[in-house]
Design a protein around this motif. Structure first.
Motif, PDB file in Angstrom:
ATOM      1  N   GLY A  46       0.789  -1.221   0.000  1.00 50.80           N
ATOM      2  CA  GLY A  46       0.000   0.000   0.000  1.00 50.80           C
ATOM      3  C   GLY A  46       0.819   1.268   0.000  1.00 50.80           C
ATOM      4  N   ALA A  47       2.041   1.180  -0.463  1.00 54.18           N
ATOM      5  CA  ALA A  47       2.867   2.382  -0.484  1.00 54.18           C
ATOM      6  C   ALA A  47       3.621   2.455  -1.797  1.00 54.18           C
ATOM      7  CB  ALA A  47       3.852   2.346   0.673  1.00 54.18           C
ATOM      8  N   ASN A  48       3.897   3.674  -2.183  1.00 54.88           N
ATOM      9  CA  ASN A  48       4.711   3.866  -3.361  1.00 54.88           C
ATOM     10  C   ASN A  48       6.155   3.679  -2.925  1.00 54.88           C
ATOM     11  OD1 ASN A  48       5.529   4.439  -5.859  1.00 54.88           O
ATOM     12  ND2 ASN A  48       4.811   6.559  -5.887  1.00 54.88           N
ATOM     13  N   SER A  98      -3.775   2.191   4.076  1.00 53.18           N
ATOM     14  CA  SER A  98      -4.418   3.041   3.077  1.00 53.18           C
ATOM     15  C   SER A  98      -4.550   2.270   1.785  1.00 53.18           C
ATOM     16  CB  SER A  98      -3.585   4.299   2.871  1.00 53.18           C
ATOM     17  OG  SER A  98      -2.304   3.918   2.422  1.00 53.18           O
ATOM     18  N   GLY A  99      -5.182   2.903   0.822  1.00 51.25           N
ATOM     19  CA  GLY A  99      -5.237   2.340  -0.514  1.00 51.25           C
ATOM     20  C   GLY A  99      -6.215   1.197  -0.617  1.00 51.25           C
ATOM     21  N   ASP A 100      -5.986   0.416  -1.627  1.00 47.22           N
ATOM     22  CA  ASP A 100      -6.942  -0.594  -2.022  1.00 47.22           C
ATOM     23  C   ASP A 100      -6.309  -1.944  -1.739  1.00 47.22           C
ATOM     24  OD1 ASP A 100      -8.991  -1.902  -3.188  1.00 47.22           O
ATOM     25  OD2 ASP A 100      -8.335  -1.518  -5.236  1.00 47.22           O
ATOM     26  N   GLN A 101      -6.362  -2.389  -0.500  1.00 43.99           N
ATOM     27  CA  GLN A 101      -5.717  -3.662  -0.194  1.00 43.99           C
ATOM     28  C   GLN A 101      -6.516  -4.441   0.831  1.00 43.99           C
ATOM     29  OE1 GLN A 101      -2.041  -3.347   2.011  1.00 43.99           O
ATOM     30  NE2 GLN A 101      -2.432  -1.208   2.485  1.00 43.99           N
ATOM     31  N   LEU A 102      -6.216  -5.700   0.895  1.00 44.12           N
ATOM     32  CA  LEU A 102      -6.911  -6.616   1.779  1.00 44.12           C
ATOM     33  C   LEU A 102      -5.911  -7.089   2.821  1.00 44.12           C
ATOM     34  CD1 LEU A 102      -9.805  -7.619   1.573  1.00 44.12           C
ATOM     35  CD2 LEU A 102      -8.949  -9.643   0.419  1.00 44.12           C
ATOM     36  N   ILE A 103      -6.220  -6.892   4.096  1.00 44.88           N
ATOM     37  CA  ILE A 103      -5.309  -7.323   5.147  1.00 44.88           C
ATOM     38  C   ILE A 103      -5.884  -8.604   5.740  1.00 44.88           C
ATOM     39  CG2 ILE A 103      -4.253  -6.693   7.358  1.00 44.88           C
ATOM     40  CD1 ILE A 103      -5.573  -3.818   5.616  1.00 44.88           C
ATOM     41  N   GLU A 104      -5.136  -9.674   5.620  1.00 47.75           N
ATOM     42  CA  GLU A 104      -5.603 -10.956   6.161  1.00 47.75           C
ATOM     43  C   GLU A 104      -4.935 -11.191   7.502  1.00 47.75           C
ATOM     44  OE1 GLU A 104      -5.018 -14.181   3.371  1.00 47.75           O
ATOM     45  OE2 GLU A 104      -5.249 -12.736   1.751  1.00 47.75           O
ATOM     46  N   ILE A 105      -5.739 -11.541   8.465  1.00 48.54           N
ATOM     47  CA  ILE A 105      -5.220 -11.756   9.820  1.00 48.54           C
ATOM     48  C   ILE A 105      -5.594 -13.150  10.276  1.00 48.54           C
ATOM     49  CG2 ILE A 105      -5.418 -11.015  12.234  1.00 48.54           C
ATOM     50  CD1 ILE A 105      -5.941  -8.190  11.146  1.00 48.54           C
ATOM     51  N   HIS A 106      -4.601 -13.829  10.806  1.00 49.26           N
ATOM     52  CA  HIS A 106      -4.846 -15.170  11.319  1.00 49.26           C
ATOM     53  C   HIS A 106      -4.542 -15.165  12.804  1.00 49.26           C
ATOM     54  CE1 HIS A 106      -4.822 -19.495  11.530  1.00 49.26           C
ATOM     55  NE2 HIS A 106      -3.703 -19.405  12.222  1.00 49.26           N
ATOM     56  N   VAL A 158     -10.482 -10.654   7.753  1.00 54.68           N
ATOM     57  CA  VAL A 158      -9.956  -9.810   6.678  1.00 54.68           C
ATOM     58  C   VAL A 158     -10.453  -8.394   6.896  1.00 54.68           C
ATOM     59  CG1 VAL A 158      -9.564 -11.441   4.798  1.00 54.68           C
ATOM     60  CG2 VAL A 158     -11.829 -10.495   5.152  1.00 54.68           C
ATOM     61  N   ILE A 159      -9.574  -7.465   6.648  1.00 54.49           N
ATOM     62  CA  ILE A 159      -9.929  -6.062   6.770  1.00 54.49           C
ATOM     63  C   ILE A 159      -9.623  -5.402   5.436  1.00 54.49           C
ATOM     64  CG2 ILE A 159      -9.462  -3.897   7.991  1.00 54.49           C
ATOM     65  CD1 ILE A 159      -8.752  -5.520  10.438  1.00 54.49           C
ATOM     66  N   GLU A 160     -10.586  -4.631   4.966  1.00 52.61           N
ATOM     67  CA  GLU A 160     -10.391  -3.976   3.680  1.00 52.61           C
ATOM     68  C   GLU A 160      -9.994  -2.524   3.895  1.00 52.61           C
ATOM     69  OE1 GLU A 160     -13.039  -5.258   0.515  1.00 52.61           O
ATOM     70  OE2 GLU A 160     -13.441  -3.151   0.118  1.00 52.61           O
ATOM     71  N   ALA A 161      -8.840  -2.158   3.322  1.00 53.34           N
ATOM     72  CA  ALA A 161      -8.356  -0.782   3.457  1.00 53.34           C
ATOM     73  C   ALA A 161      -9.094   0.108   2.465  1.00 53.34           C
ATOM     74  CB  ALA A 161      -6.858  -0.737   3.190  1.00 53.34           C
ATOM     75  N   GLY A 193     -13.215   1.507   8.350  1.00 47.12           N
ATOM     76  CA  GLY A 193     -12.981   0.433   7.385  1.00 47.12           C
ATOM     77  C   GLY A 193     -14.008  -0.679   7.518  1.00 47.12           C
ATOM     78  N   LYS A 194     -13.747  -1.749   6.751  1.00 49.68           N
ATOM     79  CA  LYS A 194     -14.668  -2.883   6.719  1.00 49.68           C
ATOM     80  C   LYS A 194     -13.930  -4.134   7.120  1.00 49.68           C
ATOM     81  CE  LYS A 194     -17.601  -1.484   2.874  1.00 49.68           C
ATOM     82  NZ  LYS A 194     -17.910  -1.748   1.477  1.00 49.68           N
TER      83      LYS A 194
END
Lengths: 179, 725
Positions: A176-178, B123-131, B139-142, B159-160
């Motif tokens: 998520g970073a440049n 930030s941005g458009d990413q999916l954070i997976e947590i175990h 999962v948390i969506e940024a 966030g979601k």
């Protein structure tokens, strides 16, 4: 007052701490991975031998980069490869900018990027992955690697460029970073 | 930076520049600070890749590859790597010393980084997976920010998220600005934004403790609650990301414990085993051979399956194998399947008597993914070894079982279910691999403990654009929820209720479009200047579920890829190509899927006023599906099936042309009517009246009889069919 051996050990630790940046700097002057690694090793030996020259509290990167730059220049001269390398003036400029304390790479981020990269490489298309492995793991020149993948040399250069572009996008997406 | 500058940098890095080009690059670097920055970033990537492989190699400590002798450098690299590894250990030690030891209770799955009790911002458009160590998958969506309070409490600031909480880990709590959501063994989602806090339950139950309220509220499966407005509704899993979870799908009678009947041959229904001769037994005393007196017992439960015989056929007099099948419905999970996001794993255990050298040894299992109607599975199965468009994928494995009746051998295979699969066929068999045996086909061959697990992959949310204007223009933002037109990459488009929405321009859609979703009533008109172009994996669904009504009128152009349903699950729907064109590629058009039960079910395709339709496959399954071609309309279909197993469909041509390469009817008679003298069917191959009338399942309607004439087109022979004069 620290003993000589303690000081040397500390300088070695600094070198390892900044190892990645030394490596990147050397790669900017000597892009071939195998050659660059040799130069970093040589630099490490000289850094150890001349540890007493380094003054605590001064810019370590600037000092180490100067040694590395000297090593690379010596190597290029020996191999008569100067026409294919950057000029001394440009090297110095790159060293100055890269050793700016503000330009340091965040260690945590570096870790994250490495993890992301490992995963991203597995997602490359089979041909690109093979090409990247031949060039980076086996140290084969792209032209020769092209042969093994069954491509024309020109296609290998384009392929490598594409692979880097894809890896960069993939990493950016993950961290998520440049970067 | 431009791609050009990347390319010149890359060429420098790959040693591809000439001395002149190097000098020019050197010059450019010196004068251009922006280029230098780009260069450093590119070199860093170059270095990261180099380091990646160096480390990989150092860790593997495999002998170097010997096939590239020019790489003598390699040997020089080792001391540096060894030195670096040693030094890093020292450094790691220092870091550990410096930091407080933190409780480790979970990791970020993608990076293996341990979670700390601090605030994280993504930030941005990413999916954070947590175990989590407790087995909870999150999962948390940024963009999102959150903080774990401890291993069981997570505060979501923004966030979601969605969590899948296994048995034993109940009580996991998500803290929001408007209250706490406490899991009671469930899969649920929570979203927090500036002016909105919601929780949706997908499976199980949660308890909600709202700020300032003493009484807790319970929320059940498929319910949702808005914690700001304090209203409840239906849960919508698409609005949330989702961790990997196991779909509630399993085989019926997996351990052969139940005394349910096993049908003969391939079962054309779900949840039943079918196959060759066999029996379900509790224990098997070995009757002959060296272990006479020994007993084979089920590996699990009280019973197991014994393979008894094969089905011989003229091509295969020995029958090849004793087979057993079960068909598994996937249509309830089509959203997940169509994303290519479901992994299927199938396993079974097998065992046999040791017997003599004449005993068959080989067992196998396999998994197949099919598209199409389950009623037709038998016909697909017979052709499964030929190229068959209905069979999308398969995986299989075999084992040569050992001679020890006391041990069971495990077989397992898995694959990712391809998009558009409608059902799976799971197969277990004992193979007649020993040609020496002449007496009993199988002396004592068994299977037990068959398991099928379907697991989704973690995914992001796919927000839905919903039409809110009663009538009007597609391009007008005001007609859409959230004030934007639905062209976003991840949107799903649902036109639930619309008097008439109109398209006068070109609209490109990558996602699924629902018209008349659920019980909604919607009409869409593509005006002569309008083009609706669908690309990508999504589907076009006209009418869905009982009570839904949808009508699409194409005066302009409709371009579809992927599947199109006209009337699904008892909805009434109609597509009229009124002087326009519809081109359908890469997918099936299906009319009246699961139809015919609701009183309002209609599935109509009308092509008129010079309108044209081209499609690869059109299936009119179940009854009440009607295709009408009139007033100069034309339809060009490669493969047309008229009628399903439980009802007739109807094709009527009146002053129009239908061109078909492959025509097939269902088992119940379906009507194909040439209603006037200018009605024409063009069929690939050479046909006469008798062969047409004799087609199984065909009932020709219209005039006094059929008239045929042959003609050649593009080197192929075709037949033109018309009313007899």
């Amino acid at each position: 007052m620290a003993s000589d051996s303690e000081h040397t050990r500390h300088v070695q630790q600094l070198f390892v701490q900044y190892g990645a940046e030394v490596k990147y700097f050397v790669l900017s002057l000597l892009p071939h991975p195998g050659e660059a690694e040799d130069m970093v090793q040589d630099t490490f030996l000289t850094v150890t031998a001349k540890a007493h020259d380094y003054e605590e509290g001064t810019n370590f990167k600037a000092w180490a980069f100067a040694i590395a730059r000297f090593k690379v220049l010596e190597y290029l001269r020996q191999k008569k490869r100067e026409p294919l390398a950057l000029s001394g003036e440009t090297m110095e400029l790159l060293a100055r900018e890269a050793s700016d304390p503000d330009s340091a790479n965040d260690e945590v981020m570096e870790q994250k990027i490495s993890h992301a990269l490992a995963d991203c490489i597995t997602h490359l298309s089979p041909k690109l992955k093979q090409l990247v492995e031949l060039v980076y793991r086996n140290g084969i020149k792209p032209g020769a690697a092209a042969d093994q993948v069954g491509w024309k040399p020109e296609a290998a250069y384009v392929g490598l460029s594409r692979a880097r572009k894809e890896l960069k996008l993939c990493i950016q997406k993950k961290v998520g970073a440049n970067f | 930076m431009t791609d050009d500058s990347h390319q010149i940098i890359d060429r420098y890095l790959d040693g591809a520049l000439s001395p002149e080009e190097t000098a020019a690059f050197d010059e450019a670097l010196r004068s251009d600070a922006e280029l230098r920055r780009e260069f450093r970033s590119r070199v860093r990537l170059h270095g990261l890749i180099t380091r990646h492989f160096a480390w990989e190699e150092a860790q593997d400590s495999l002998p170097p590859l010997v096939s590239f002798p020019e790489q003598s450098k390699r040997t020089n690299r080792w001391p540096w790597i060894a030195m670096a590894a040693a030094a890093v250990v020292v450094l790691a030690f220092l870091i550990v010393e410096r930091n407080e030891p933190a409780p480790v209770f979970g990791i970020f799955s993608t990076t293996d980084e341990a979670i700390e009790l601090k605030r994280y911002e993504f930030s941005g458009d990413q999916l954070i997976e947590i175990h989590l160590d407790s087995g909870i998958e999150i999962v948390i969506e940024a963009p999102a920010s959150f903080q774990f309070r401890d291993a069981t409490r997570l505060e979501l600031f923004d966030g979601k998220l969605a969590a899948d909480v296994p048995k034993g880990a109940e009580g996991f709590t998500v803290v929001t600005p408007r209250g706490e959501v406490i899991d009671l063994g469930t899969r649920f989602g929570v979203s927090v934004s500036e002016d909105n806090v919601e929780t949706h339950v997908f499976e199980g139950e949660v308890e909600i403790r709202q700020e300032g309220k003493t009484k807790a509220v319970r929320l059940q499966e498929s319910e949702s609650m808005d914690l700001v407005a304090k209203t409840t509704g239906t849960s919508d899993s698409k609005r949330f990301p989702m961790p990997a979870y196991v779909l509630p799908v399993s085989l019926a009678n997996p351990g052969f414990e139940k005394d349910t009947e096993v049908v003969k041959g391939m079962p054309a229904t779900y949840l039943t085993w079918g196959g060759d001769a066999h029996q379900q037994i509790g224990r098997y005393p070995v009757k002959s051979g060296s272990e006479q007196g020994a007993v084979i017992e089920p590996t699990e439960g009280n019973r197991m399956l014994q393979f008894l015989g094969t089905t011989a056929s003229p091509e295969d007099p020995n029958g090849g194998a004793s087979e057993l099948w079960q068909v598994i419905d996937l249509t309830l999970y089509s959203d997940e399947v169509n994303r290519g996001g479901v992994e299927a794993a199938f396993s079974a255990k097998v065992n046999r008597v040791s017997g003599s050298s004449r005993v068959d040894r080989k067992f196998g299992i396999a998994l197949f993914a099919f598209q199409g109607s389950v009623e037709l599975v038998d016909s697909y199965w017979d052709r499964k070894n030929q190229p068959l468009s209905e069979q999308l994928a398969s995986t299989s494995t075999t084992v040569n079982s050992d001679d020890d009746p006391a041990t069971w051998e495990l077989l397992s295979c898995d694959f990712v279910i391809p998009p558009n699969a409608d059902y799976l066929v799971a197969q277990v068999y004992a193979s007649e691999d020993n040609t020496n045996d002449t007496t009993d086909e199988f002396e004592g061959h068994f299977a037990d403990a068959c398991f099928l697990t379907l697991t989704t992959r973690p995914r992001a949310s796919s927000p839905t654009a919903v039409w809110t204007g009663p009538s009007g223009d597609w391009r007008n933002k005001k007609n859409w929820q959230e004030d934007r037109t639905p062209d976003g990459a991840r949107d799903e488009v649902r036109v639930v209720d619309a008097e008439e929405l109109r398209l006068a321009r070109r609209v490109a859609l990558k996602q699924t479009l629902w018209l008349g979703y659920h019980r909604g009533r919607a009409r869409m008109r593509i005006l002569p200047d309008g083009i609706l172009e669908r690309s990508g994996q999504g589907e076009l669904l006209l009418g869905h579920n009982e009570g839904g009504v949808a009508e699409m009128i194409v005066e302009g152009k409709l371009l579809t890829r992927g599947r199109v349903f006209i009337g699904r699950n008892n909805a009434a729907s109609r597509l009229i190509v009124d002087g326009g064109t519809w081109e359908s590629s890469h997918g099936l058009i299906r009319m009246a899927q699961y139809g015919s039960r609701g009183p309002d079910t209609v599935s109509e395709l009308i092509v008129r006023n010079g309108g044209t339709v081209t499609a690869e496959r059109l299936e009119m399954v179940h009854d009440l599906a009607t295709l009408t071609i009139e007033s100069g309309g034309s339809v060009d279909v490669e493969k047309l099936r008229i009628g399903g197993d439980d009802g007739e469909a109807r094709v009527v041509i009146r002053d129009g042309v239908m061109r078909v390469r492959e025509l097939e009817f269902g088992p119940v008679e379906s009507v194909l009517e040439l209603a006037d003298e200018s009605a024409v069917i063009e069929l690939l191959g050479e046909w006469d009246e008798a062969s047409l009338v004799g087609m199984p399942g065909a009932e020709w309607g219209g005039g006094p009889g059929l008239r045929t004439e042959s003609f050649a087109r593009d080197g192929e022979m075709w037949t033109r069919v018309m009313q007899a004069r």
